[in-house]
Structure formats: structure tokens, C-alpha cells
Design a protein around this motif. Structure first.
Motif, short mmCIF file in Angstrom:
data_model
loop_
_atom_site.label_atom_id
_atom_site.label_comp_id
_atom_site.label_asym_id
_atom_site.label_seq_id
_atom_site.Cartn_x
_atom_site.Cartn_y
_atom_site.Cartn_z
N PHE A 7 21.58 81.68 -98.24
CA PHE A 7 20.48 80.72 -98.41
C PHE A 7 21.01 79.31 -98.67
CE2 PHE A 7 17.91 84.55 -99.12
CZ PHE A 7 16.84 84.26 -98.28
N LYS A 61 18.26 77.31 -90.88
CA LYS A 61 17.22 78.32 -90.69
C LYS A 61 17.81 79.69 -90.36
CE LYS A 61 13.04 79.07 -87.97
NZ LYS A 61 12.18 78.52 -86.92
N ALA A 73 19.27 81.45 -93.40
CA ALA A 73 18.18 81.88 -94.29
C ALA A 73 17.52 83.14 -93.75
CB ALA A 73 17.15 80.77 -94.44
N SER A 83 17.51 86.69 -95.58
CA SER A 83 16.26 87.44 -95.78
C SER A 83 16.39 88.87 -95.27
CB SER A 83 15.10 86.74 -95.06
OG SER A 83 14.90 85.45 -95.59
#
Length: 159
Positions: free
Chosen positions: A96, A101, A104, A108
Motif C-alpha cells: 500500500f 494503483k 494497492a 488488497s
């Protein structure tokens, strides 16, 4: 209307949601796993817990906690379990912090699979394990050189 139908189905056939005794058994096995870890905080050895213990000890004596992390604690002990949890949390945090993007999203994915491993022996599936950790390994390597210094390149800007 959909809520009424859903409530009627659950009232008529509650096993659809609870899976009968499965939920109770899951909680019992989780409690047994925690008790085993507390009795043997250094672990009982590899292959003594989880699905493989069915083959070693038989169905009645197998340690099946239905939780990947409890299985690690049962086999390798509390220290190993804490190291695994800290390492995984550190990797998720770093993904993170990379700041784009794609990393991330990968963070996730790792977080989601790690949470699912609380309820399933998900990391035991070699395809899931290799795929997730391969993808996780790609992102730090694109932002850091071999000696750990951050590079100026980014996946998002194509440089």
C-alpha cells in the motif's frame, strides 16, 4: 419483495445459511486448535495438524482447526505464528505504501486471501499460494533495486 422471499426461504430452510452443524463444528475445531496451541506453545511438529494429519493419525485424532493460522500455531508454535502474521502484515503495508494503483490492488488481494485463510486452508492450495506470492513479488521488484534503494521508475507512468 426480494427481502420477503429471502426471509421466507431462510425461515423454511435455515440450513441454507448455517449449513446445519457445520458452523458449530467450525467453532469447536477452532477452540480445540487454540487449546492445542496453549498446551504446546512450541508446536507439535510439521504434519501434525491440518488435512495431512488425517492421513497420519486417522479421522478421530486429526487436528483440523479449519484455520490456516491456527494450523501454523499448532505445528510450528506461537513464535512462528507471530512471525508469519508480522511478515504478511509488513508485506501488505509495503504494497500500500508503494503508492500506485496496481500495488494497492495486489495488497488488497493479499489482504483478502489472508483473511480468507482464517476460515479455510487456503494457503495449502499450491496454485493460489504460488499465484498470489508471485504477483506480490513483482511489485516491490519494480520499485526497488537489488540493494533496497527506491528507483525513480513507476509502473503507472511507464518509465
Amino acid at each position: 419483495t426480494a427481502i420477503i422471499v429471502l426471509v421466507a426461504i431462510i425461515a423454511w430452510k435455515p440450513d441454507i445459511i448455517t449449513h446445519g452443524l457445520s458452523s458449530v463444528e467450525h467453532l469447536d475445531k477452532t477452540s480445540a486448535g487454540i487449546e492445542h496451541i496453549l498446551k504446546e506453545p512450541l508446536g507439535s511438529g510439521l504434519g501434525t495438524a491440518g488435512p495431512v494429519s488425517r492421513r497420519v493419525f486417522g479421522e478421530e485424532k486429526a487436528l483440523i482447526s479449519e484455520n490456516w493460522y491456527l494450523q501454523i500455531g499448532e505445528e510450528a508454535g506461537i513464535v512462528s505464528l507471530l512471525l508469519l502474521l508480522l511478515f504478511t502484515a509488513w508485506i501488505i503495508k509495503d504494497l500500500f505504501l508503494i503508492g500506485n494503483k496496481q500495488s494497492a490492488i495486489v495488497g488488497s488481494i493479499l489482504l483478502a486471501v489472508s483473511i480468507q485463510a482464517i476460515f479455510l486452508h487456503l494457503w495449502e492450495d499450491s496454485v493460489v499460494t504460488m499465484l498470489v506470492w508471485f504477483i506480490v513479488g513483482l511489485f516491490p521488484s519494480t520499485n526497488y533495486n537489488l540493494i533496497g534503494r527506491r528507483t525513480n521508475t513507476s509502473i503507472t507512468n511507464g518509465s
